[in-house]
Design a protein around this motif. Sequence first.
Motif, PDB file in Angstrom:
ATOM      1  N   TRP A 160      -1.926   8.173   5.292  1.00 23.47           N
ATOM      2  CA  TRP A 160      -2.418   8.666   4.006  1.00 23.47           C
ATOM      3  C   TRP A 160      -1.885  10.064   3.699  1.00 23.47           C
ATOM      4  O   TRP A 160      -1.729  10.888   4.591  1.00 23.47           O
ATOM      5  N   HIS A 161      -1.647  10.318   2.425  1.00 22.22           N
ATOM      6  CA  HIS A 161      -1.155  11.617   1.966  1.00 22.22           C
ATOM      7  C   HIS A 161      -1.514  11.750   0.498  1.00 22.22           C
ATOM      8  O   HIS A 161      -1.883  10.762  -0.161  1.00 22.22           O
ATOM      9  N   ASP A 162      -1.400  12.951  -0.049  1.00 14.43           N
ATOM     10  CA  ASP A 162      -1.643  13.083  -1.487  1.00 14.43           C
ATOM     11  C   ASP A 162      -0.316  13.058  -2.230  1.00 14.43           C
ATOM     12  O   ASP A 162       0.750  12.852  -1.630  1.00 14.43           O
ATOM     13  N   ALA A 163      -0.360  13.264  -3.527  1.00 20.50           N
ATOM     14  CA  ALA A 163       0.841  13.134  -4.346  1.00 20.50           C
ATOM     15  C   ALA A 163       1.919  14.154  -3.999  1.00 20.50           C
ATOM     16  O   ALA A 163       3.095  13.941  -4.271  1.00 20.50           O
ATOM     17  N   ALA A 212      -3.920   5.158  12.138  1.00 21.10           N
ATOM     18  CA  ALA A 212      -2.921   5.372  11.085  1.00 21.10           C
ATOM     19  C   ALA A 212      -3.460   5.013   9.705  1.00 21.10           C
ATOM     20  O   ALA A 212      -3.024   5.578   8.705  1.00 21.10           O
ATOM     21  N   LYS A 213      -4.404   4.078   9.632  1.00 22.78           N
ATOM     22  CA  LYS A 213      -4.906   3.602   8.341  1.00 22.78           C
ATOM     23  C   LYS A 213      -6.317   4.083   8.027  1.00 22.78           C
ATOM     24  O   LYS A 213      -6.794   3.902   6.909  1.00 22.78           O
ATOM     25  N   GLU A 254       0.846  -1.187   0.000  1.00 24.73           N
ATOM     26  CA  GLU A 254       0.000   0.000   0.000  1.00 24.73           C
ATOM     27  C   GLU A 254       0.884   1.241   0.000  1.00 24.73           C
ATOM     28  O   GLU A 254       1.782   1.369   0.820  1.00 24.73           O
ATOM     29  N   THR A 255       0.658   2.138  -0.939  1.00 23.84           N
ATOM     30  CA  THR A 255       1.456   3.359  -1.003  1.00 23.84           C
ATOM     31  C   THR A 255       0.885   4.450  -0.114  1.00 23.84           C
ATOM     32  O   THR A 255       1.557   5.413   0.183  1.00 23.84           O
ATOM     33  N   TRP A 256      -0.397   4.301   0.278  1.00 25.63           N
ATOM     34  CA  TRP A 256      -1.081   5.279   1.118  1.00 25.63           C
ATOM     35  C   TRP A 256      -1.240   6.631   0.424  1.00 25.63           C
ATOM     36  O   TRP A 256      -1.453   7.632   1.075  1.00 25.63           O
ATOM     37  N   GLU A 257      -1.100   6.637  -0.903  1.00 20.80           N
ATOM     38  CA  GLU A 257      -1.272   7.899  -1.636  1.00 20.80           C
ATOM     39  C   GLU A 257      -2.711   8.037  -2.097  1.00 20.80           C
ATOM     40  O   GLU A 257      -3.295   7.093  -2.628  1.00 20.80           O
TER      41      GLU A 257
END
Length: 240
Positions: free
Chosen positions: A135-138, A107-108, A56-59
């Motif tokens: 989680w974060h954006d690009a 966290a998820k 999972e990249t979390w992006e």
Amino acid sequence: MRRVLLTASVAMLVTACSPAPAPAPTPPAAKPAPVTTPAAEAPAPVEAETAAPIVETWELPGDLNPLTTQAQLEARFGKTNLREETFNGAEGMGTYPVLVAFPDDPAKRLELMLDADNKDAPIQELRVTNAESLWHDATGLRPGMSLAELVALNGAPVSFYGLAWDYGGTVQDWHGGKLANAVGNPLFRRVTLTARTGADDNALPQGDATFRSDDPKWASAGKDMVVGELGISWPHDGED
């Protein structure tokens, strides 16, 4: 006397004419013990290769989009990791349903806003609200960033509503920075600021008014205000 000698001679003659006893048979030579070659060790069984887990990249939004189905969400997050919750709308606008991934893991945790009147309608928005979130954006924007870090990432000041009301802390203007929601961009970024835990709220801008991050009057805002909420959505028809 003569008779004795004759008897002895006959005995000697009989002995001489008798065949010699056959020699005892020679026992067969013992066969050499067979040389045993140790059997080659069988190679250890090779375990079947298991499929590598999905990393999972979390992006955000990643592969999520308004047309992502419930089945796809269950395949990605696991059916047991999804739970429907009900949130209150701003300023008494009623409640609306939210599908939450990893609801009990700060966290998820990821909140997927659904249509209040039609839960089968497209996803309205993706939202994360915890400072511990992965989680974060690009761009790297994530909850928990300080206002100062947000401004540095944007490369320009930001303007936002004061705290302590329903729309408090919502960023209103990126002043042409890197995080601005450009016309034609298929994604819309929404950021809401909040007071850092333990900060003095009275030292931070409050109320239904717009404030700038570079206003020297609020010197502590850069470190005492943080990103409390990050939302990613897709503009609807007729919206930019």
